[in-house]
Motif scaffolding. Structure first.
Motif, PDB file in Angstrom:
ATOM      1  N   GLY A 220      46.281  28.375  -0.608  1.00 43.88           N
ATOM      2  CA  GLY A 220      46.428  29.180   0.587  1.00 43.88           C
ATOM      3  C   GLY A 220      46.245  28.382   1.867  1.00 43.88           C
ATOM      4  N   ASP A 221      46.421  29.105   2.998  1.00 47.58           N
ATOM      5  CA  ASP A 221      46.277  28.471   4.315  1.00 47.58           C
ATOM      6  C   ASP A 221      44.837  28.051   4.606  1.00 47.58           C
ATOM      7  OD1 ASP A 221      48.958  28.865   4.715  1.00 47.58           O
ATOM      8  OD2 ASP A 221      48.695  30.771   5.799  1.00 47.58           O
ATOM      9  N   ALA A 222      43.888  28.648   3.931  1.00 50.14           N
ATOM     10  CA  ALA A 222      42.492  28.295   4.185  1.00 50.14           C
ATOM     11  C   ALA A 222      42.153  26.874   3.735  1.00 50.14           C
ATOM     12  CB  ALA A 222      41.575  29.290   3.473  1.00 50.14           C
ATOM     13  N   PHE A 223      43.017  26.309   2.933  1.00 44.97           N
ATOM     14  CA  PHE A 223      42.715  24.982   2.385  1.00 44.97           C
ATOM     15  C   PHE A 223      43.577  23.895   3.014  1.00 44.97           C
ATOM     16  CE2 PHE A 223      42.055  28.239  -0.892  1.00 44.97           C
ATOM     17  CZ  PHE A 223      40.694  28.100  -1.083  1.00 44.97           C
ATOM     18  N   ARG A 224      44.040  24.132   4.223  1.00 42.20           N
ATOM     19  CA  ARG A 224      44.780  23.091   4.924  1.00 42.20           C
ATOM     20  C   ARG A 224      43.800  22.021   5.447  1.00 42.20           C
ATOM     21  NH1 ARG A 224      48.104  26.572   9.184  1.00 42.20           N
ATOM     22  NH2 ARG A 224      46.028  27.478   9.311  1.00 42.20           N
ATOM     23  N   GLY A 225      44.320  20.873   5.681  1.00 44.08           N
ATOM     24  CA  GLY A 225      43.495  19.785   6.197  1.00 44.08           C
ATOM     25  C   GLY A 225      43.181  18.727   5.136  1.00 44.08           C
ATOM     26  N   GLN A 226      42.781  17.551   5.632  1.00 44.05           N
ATOM     27  CA  GLN A 226      42.548  16.413   4.753  1.00 44.05           C
ATOM     28  C   GLN A 226      41.329  16.617   3.851  1.00 44.05           C
ATOM     29  OE1 GLN A 226      44.624  13.913   4.418  1.00 44.05           O
ATOM     30  NE2 GLN A 226      43.361  12.956   2.814  1.00 44.05           N
ATOM     31  N   ARG A 227      40.339  17.364   4.315  1.00 48.41           N
ATOM     32  CA  ARG A 227      39.121  17.519   3.530  1.00 48.41           C
ATOM     33  C   ARG A 227      39.322  18.411   2.305  1.00 48.41           C
ATOM     34  NH1 ARG A 227      34.323  18.999   7.568  1.00 48.41           N
ATOM     35  NH2 ARG A 227      35.790  20.654   8.126  1.00 48.41           N
ATOM     36  N   TYR A 228      40.435  19.169   2.263  1.00 44.88           N
ATOM     37  CA  TYR A 228      40.726  19.997   1.094  1.00 44.88           C
ATOM     38  C   TYR A 228      41.943  19.488   0.343  1.00 44.88           C
ATOM     39  CZ  TYR A 228      37.497  23.299   3.269  1.00 44.88           C
ATOM     40  OH  TYR A 228      36.392  23.891   3.811  1.00 44.88           O
ATOM     41  N   ALA A 229      42.413  18.277   0.659  1.00 47.79           N
ATOM     42  CA  ALA A 229      43.622  17.751   0.009  1.00 47.79           C
ATOM     43  C   ALA A 229      43.411  17.557  -1.484  1.00 47.79           C
ATOM     44  CB  ALA A 229      44.025  16.433   0.668  1.00 47.79           C
TER      45      ALA A 229
END
Length: 351
Positions: A220-229
């Motif tokens: 989902g969109d909540a897991f965007r970003g490098q820390r959730y890659a």
């Protein structure tokens, strides 16, 4: 001083004895010389008298006269130099010169001895003066040292008194402070334990009731970003042991499963041992290169202190631990991964 004066007197006596012996020797030498000259002159006169007493009426008389005249002639030629006073004068002059030399030598010896005596006397006087001066200085230094010693002793005594007083005051002050701090700490500990017990029971029951669900979907969109890659890109891979060994250099066995290390996360190595299954199928973020079980233990302890977890501290990322992580993430506005990720550890204050 007495020893030096006796030594000087002995030297003077020796000099006087030497002068007397020298003078006596010279007088004896002069008398012996005069006796020898008188004895030499007496036989000549006797010969002349004998020749004159012989008879003059024979031929022998003429010869006797001739002998007498010759004897008289010889007497006049030899006796006069012997009876002359020039030799005596010369001898006396020599004796006088010797006596004068001896007197001059004795005078020089006397002067030298006198100078040595004065020098020794001056040394003795200077020694006495130096002893008196040093005694005075020593008295002054002794007085100074006594005063300094008293001052130091006073400082030491005052230091001990001050230390004793300060020790007593500090002990009383610190005892009161420590008592107050101890009470405050006990109150904090008591309140923390009460709050943790209440919150642990309430939160665990509340979240276990279904308000926060465990998720394994990280798309989902909540897991965007490098820390959730790592969560967003995770896919289960099934390979044999040789393949895992050829692609990853760090593979460990913990909690009845094999995990490989990649880019700061631990992932389950499916197929490394075909008969092994995993309770949690997903990445586990690890700081300082720690193993998955050690990181899980650290998270369980922090969640328990915060009142989110009341299960065993076993290092297994099971359902109870994942529920507590999900509740903590929801309360702190984090993306609910229900797993150990970098933002969750930073919020817990672990990493």
């Amino acid at each position: 001083m007495g020893k030096r004066e006796n030594h000087g007197g002995k030297i003077m006596k020796r000099i006087l004895y030497s002068v007397c012996i020298g003078s006596l020797a010279l007088a004896l030498t002069a008398g012996a010389a005069q006796d020898k000259r008188s004895e030499r002159a007496k036989p000549q006169h006797r010969t002349a008298n004998v020749h004159a007493a012989r008879p003059a009426n024979t031929g022998r008389t003429m010869s006797a006269h001739r002998n007498v005249s010759a004897a008289q002639y010889r007497q006049r030629s030899y006796a006069k130099p012997r009876t002359s006073s020039n030799a005596v004068i010369k001898h006396n002059t020599g004796l006088r010169a010797v006596r004068e030399r001896n007197l001059a030598r004795n005078e020089r010896m006397r002067e030298r001895n006198s100078q040595e005596f004065r020098a020794r006397r001056d040394v003795a006087v200077n020694r006495d003066r130096n002893v008196a001066v040093n005694r005075t200085r020593n008295d002054v230094n002794r007085y100074r040292n006594t005063n300094e010693s008293r001052a130091r002793n006073s400082v030491a005594v005052n230091r001990e008194r001050n230390l004793a007083v300060n020790r007593t005051r500090n002990a009383e002050i610190n005892r009161a402070r420590n008592a107050n701090e101890f009470r405050d700490r006990n109150n904090v500990a008591i309140n923390r334990n009460r709050n943790l017990a209440v919150n642990r029971t309430g939160n665990a029951a509340y979240y276990r009731g279904g308000n926060v669900r465990i998720t394994n979907n990280w798309r989902g969109d909540a897991f965007r970003g490098q820390r959730y890659a790592a969560f967003r890109n995770y896919n289960r891979q099934w390979h044999d042991r040789s393949w895992w060994r050829s692609h990853y250099d760090r593979i460990i066995f913990v909690n009845n499963g094999w995990y490989y290390w990649n880019a700061g996360y631990w992932f389950p190595a499916w197929g490394y041992a075909p008969s092994i299954s995993y309770v949690y199928d997903g990445p586990i973020y690890a700081y300082n290169g720690w193993t998955p079980d050690r990181v899980t233990v650290d998270v369980q302890e922090h969640l328990a202190r915060a009142g989110y977890y009341d299960g065993p501290i076993d290092g297994v990322l099971g359902p109870m631990t994942r529920e507590a992580i999900a509740a903590f993430q929801a309360d702190n506005g984090l993306a609910v991964t229900s797993a150990i990720d970098e933002p969750t550890l930073a919020t817990l204050g672990v990493a």
